[in-house]
Design a protein around this motif. Structure first.
Motif, PDB file in Angstrom:
ATOM      1  N   LEU A 291       0.826  -1.200   0.000  1.00 21.89           N
ATOM      2  CA  LEU A 291       0.000   0.000   0.000  1.00 21.89           C
ATOM      3  C   LEU A 291       0.866   1.259   0.000  1.00 21.89           C
ATOM      4  O   LEU A 291       0.548   2.236  -0.684  1.00 21.89           O
ATOM      5  N   VAL A 292       1.964   1.222   0.732  1.00 23.95           N
ATOM      6  CA  VAL A 292       2.885   2.365   0.766  1.00 23.95           C
ATOM      7  C   VAL A 292       3.534   2.558  -0.596  1.00 23.95           C
ATOM      8  O   VAL A 292       3.628   3.688  -1.110  1.00 23.95           O
ATOM      9  N   ILE A 293       3.980   1.465  -1.206  1.00 27.65           N
ATOM     10  CA  ILE A 293       4.630   1.545  -2.516  1.00 27.65           C
ATOM     11  C   ILE A 293       3.669   2.097  -3.553  1.00 27.65           C
ATOM     12  O   ILE A 293       3.996   3.003  -4.326  1.00 27.65           O
ATOM     13  N   SER A 294       2.450   1.550  -3.592  1.00 31.85           N
ATOM     14  CA  SER A 294       1.452   2.003  -4.565  1.00 31.85           C
ATOM     15  C   SER A 294       1.129   3.474  -4.370  1.00 31.85           C
ATOM     16  O   SER A 294       0.999   4.232  -5.341  1.00 31.85           O
ATOM     17  N   PHE A 295       0.999   3.884  -3.110  1.00 36.91           N
ATOM     18  CA  PHE A 295       0.712   5.289  -2.819  1.00 36.91           C
ATOM     19  C   PHE A 295       1.844   6.193  -3.312  1.00 36.91           C
ATOM     20  O   PHE A 295       1.594   7.263  -3.882  1.00 36.91           O
ATOM     21  N   MET A 296       3.096   5.786  -3.120  1.00 38.69           N
ATOM     22  CA  MET A 296       4.223   6.612  -3.529  1.00 38.69           C
ATOM     23  C   MET A 296       4.293   6.751  -5.049  1.00 38.69           C
ATOM     24  O   MET A 296       4.574   7.842  -5.558  1.00 38.69           O
ATOM     25  N   TYR A 297       4.039   5.663  -5.776  1.00 41.94           N
ATOM     26  CA  TYR A 297       4.023   5.750  -7.243  1.00 41.94           C
ATOM     27  C   TYR A 297       2.945   6.729  -7.696  1.00 41.94           C
ATOM     28  O   TYR A 297       3.177   7.578  -8.572  1.00 41.94           O
ATOM     29  N   ALA A 298       1.753   6.613  -7.109  1.00 42.45           N
ATOM     30  CA  ALA A 298       0.650   7.507  -7.464  1.00 42.45           C
ATOM     31  C   ALA A 298       0.969   8.946  -7.069  1.00 42.45           C
ATOM     32  O   ALA A 298       0.667   9.895  -7.808  1.00 42.45           O
ATOM     33  N   PHE A 299       1.594   9.121  -5.903  1.00 41.83           N
ATOM     34  CA  PHE A 299       1.927  10.461  -5.414  1.00 41.83           C
ATOM     35  C   PHE A 299       2.900  11.163  -6.353  1.00 41.83           C
ATOM     36  O   PHE A 299       2.692  12.325  -6.737  1.00 41.83           O
ATOM     37  N   PHE A 300       3.971  10.469  -6.738  1.00 40.77           N
ATOM     38  CA  PHE A 300       4.967  11.106  -7.610  1.00 40.77           C
ATOM     39  C   PHE A 300       4.395  11.392  -9.002  1.00 40.77           C
ATOM     40  O   PHE A 300       4.732  12.403  -9.623  1.00 40.77           O
ATOM     41  N   GLN A 301       3.512  10.513  -9.487  1.00 40.23           N
ATOM     42  CA  GLN A 301       2.875  10.799 -10.764  1.00 40.23           C
ATOM     43  C   GLN A 301       1.960  12.013 -10.650  1.00 40.23           C
ATOM     44  O   GLN A 301       1.868  12.824 -11.582  1.00 40.23           O
ATOM     45  N   SER A 302       1.302  12.169  -9.499  1.00 47.19           N
ATOM     46  CA  SER A 302       0.427  13.334  -9.310  1.00 47.19           C
ATOM     47  C   SER A 302       1.236  14.629  -9.295  1.00 47.19           C
ATOM     48  O   SER A 302       0.789  15.654  -9.826  1.00 47.19           O
ATOM     49  N   ILE A 303       2.437  14.606  -8.702  1.00 52.40           N
ATOM     50  CA  ILE A 303       3.309  15.788  -8.699  1.00 52.40           C
ATOM     51  C   ILE A 303       3.697  16.154 -10.130  1.00 52.40           C
ATOM     52  O   ILE A 303       3.657  17.328 -10.531  1.00 52.40           O
ATOM     53  N   ILE A 304       4.060  15.140 -10.909  1.00 49.74           N
ATOM     54  CA  ILE A 304       4.414  15.377 -12.314  1.00 49.74           C
ATOM     55  C   ILE A 304       3.215  15.934 -13.073  1.00 49.74           C
ATOM     56  O   ILE A 304       3.349  16.864 -13.882  1.00 49.74           O
TER      57      ILE A 304
END
Length: 320
Positions: free
Chosen positions: A268-281
């Motif tokens: 869940l942490v890994i998935s959240f981080m991938y989504a978070f960094f894509q949202s920043i981009i």
């Protein structure tokens, strides 16, 4: 009111599918390459083609007049993917269906009229490559759902605040399907996995939306709405080619797999981080007026450097 009804219908549909999957033993058994350790129901991503069918029921005239090429392509690629989830199909059969579905997608987005013919083969390669990238990245709880949710939310914002490129409901329906799917998948012990039907289904829908946006604006920077997936898959393929591995075989070389399998970080942490960094981009992408080549340099040089640094560190730490 329409969207509340849609959520209820999607919830009921996926619960009914769970009963069918349980009865007919449609399950995912973990193996030595898996990032999960428990037997889990497979094919929960069937909710995405169901979402389109529900969309057609609420928007009959639009579906008949405009969305039928997309619908045929989506249902074809989801059907062949669902069959492949149950029993392995040959690459020739799968790629043939993918090819036909991409033709329908490009026809739906009017790309054949808006783009020169010499660009068509490039589009075929990019779209089929992106479909498979989505499939490669669908390996841990929450990854496909959260990442797609971020991309769809960005597309919804662009459609409302930047430039209208499609019917708003055509974005909201897959977004609601992601939310319902995540209710069962974004857990420490997931109730279901998306399966190929899910990763291919939502990828096809997201790609169709991005293509519509690009055709409307003639701005190719919007391919970067999927830049994290693109960077990860391309760099992993290059690594496997250097190591002389078969790039079509299952593996555990993705960064998220190293974190999940070796580092034992929560899915869940890994998935959240991938989504978070894509949202920043995505925020940077929407706000920026820079040309594509400059955006690529600004995004991929630091992101690629961080990615390679983390991967090198993990591989060194665990002797991989």
């Amino acid at each position: 009111m329409e969207y509340i009804a849609v959520i209820i219908i999607l919830f009921i549909s996926i619960v009914l599918y769970f009963r069918v999957a349980d009865k007919y033993n449609i399950i995912d058994r973990p193996n030595h390459r898996s990032a999960h350790t428990q037997i889990t129901l497979r094919g929960g991503g069937i909710i995405f083609p169901i979402a389109f069918i529900v969309f057609c029921l609420f928007h009959v005239r639009d579906a008949v007049d405009h969305y039928w090429p997309f619908g045929l392509g989506l249902l074809a690629i989801c059907a062949i993917s669902f069959i492949d989830d149950i029993r392995n199909l040959s690459n020739k059969i799968r790629l043939s269906v993918h090819f036909v579905s991409v033709i329908l997608l490009l026809y739906f987005t009017d790309a054949f009229n808006l783009m020169p013919f010499w660009v068509w083969p490039v589009m075929f390669v990019l779209i089929i490559g992106t479909l498979n990238a989505y499939n490669f990245m669908d390996g841990i709880n929450g990854m496909t759902g959260l990442y797609s949710l971020v991309t769809l939310s960005s597309l919804l914002y662009i459609n409302k605040e930047v430039i209208m490129f499609t019917d708003e409901a055509f974005i909201i329906y897959p977004l609601l399907a992601c939310l319902v799917f995540l209710f069962f998948n974004f857990r420490k012990k997931a109730k279901c996995f998306a399966g190929d039907v899910g990763s291919m289904g939502i990828a096809f829908w997201v790609i169709a939306l991005i293509t519509l946006l690009i055709m409307k604006t003639q701005d190719y920077k919007y391919i970067l709405l999927l830049s994290i997936y693109g960077m990860e898959v391309v760099l992993t393929i290059i690594e496997r080619i250097i190591l002389r591995e078969n790039i079509f075989e299952a593996h555990r070389r993705h960064l998220y797999q190293l974190f999940a399998n070796e580092k034992k970080v929560s899915h869940l942490v890994i998935s959240f981080m991938y989504a978070f960094f894509q949202s920043i981009i995505n925020i940077f992408l929407i706000c920026s007026e820079l040309p594509l080549w400059m955006l690529i340099l600004i995004i991929f040089i630091p992101a690629g450097g961080v990615y390679l640094g983390l991967k090198w560190s993990l591989k060194k730490q665990y002797g991989l």
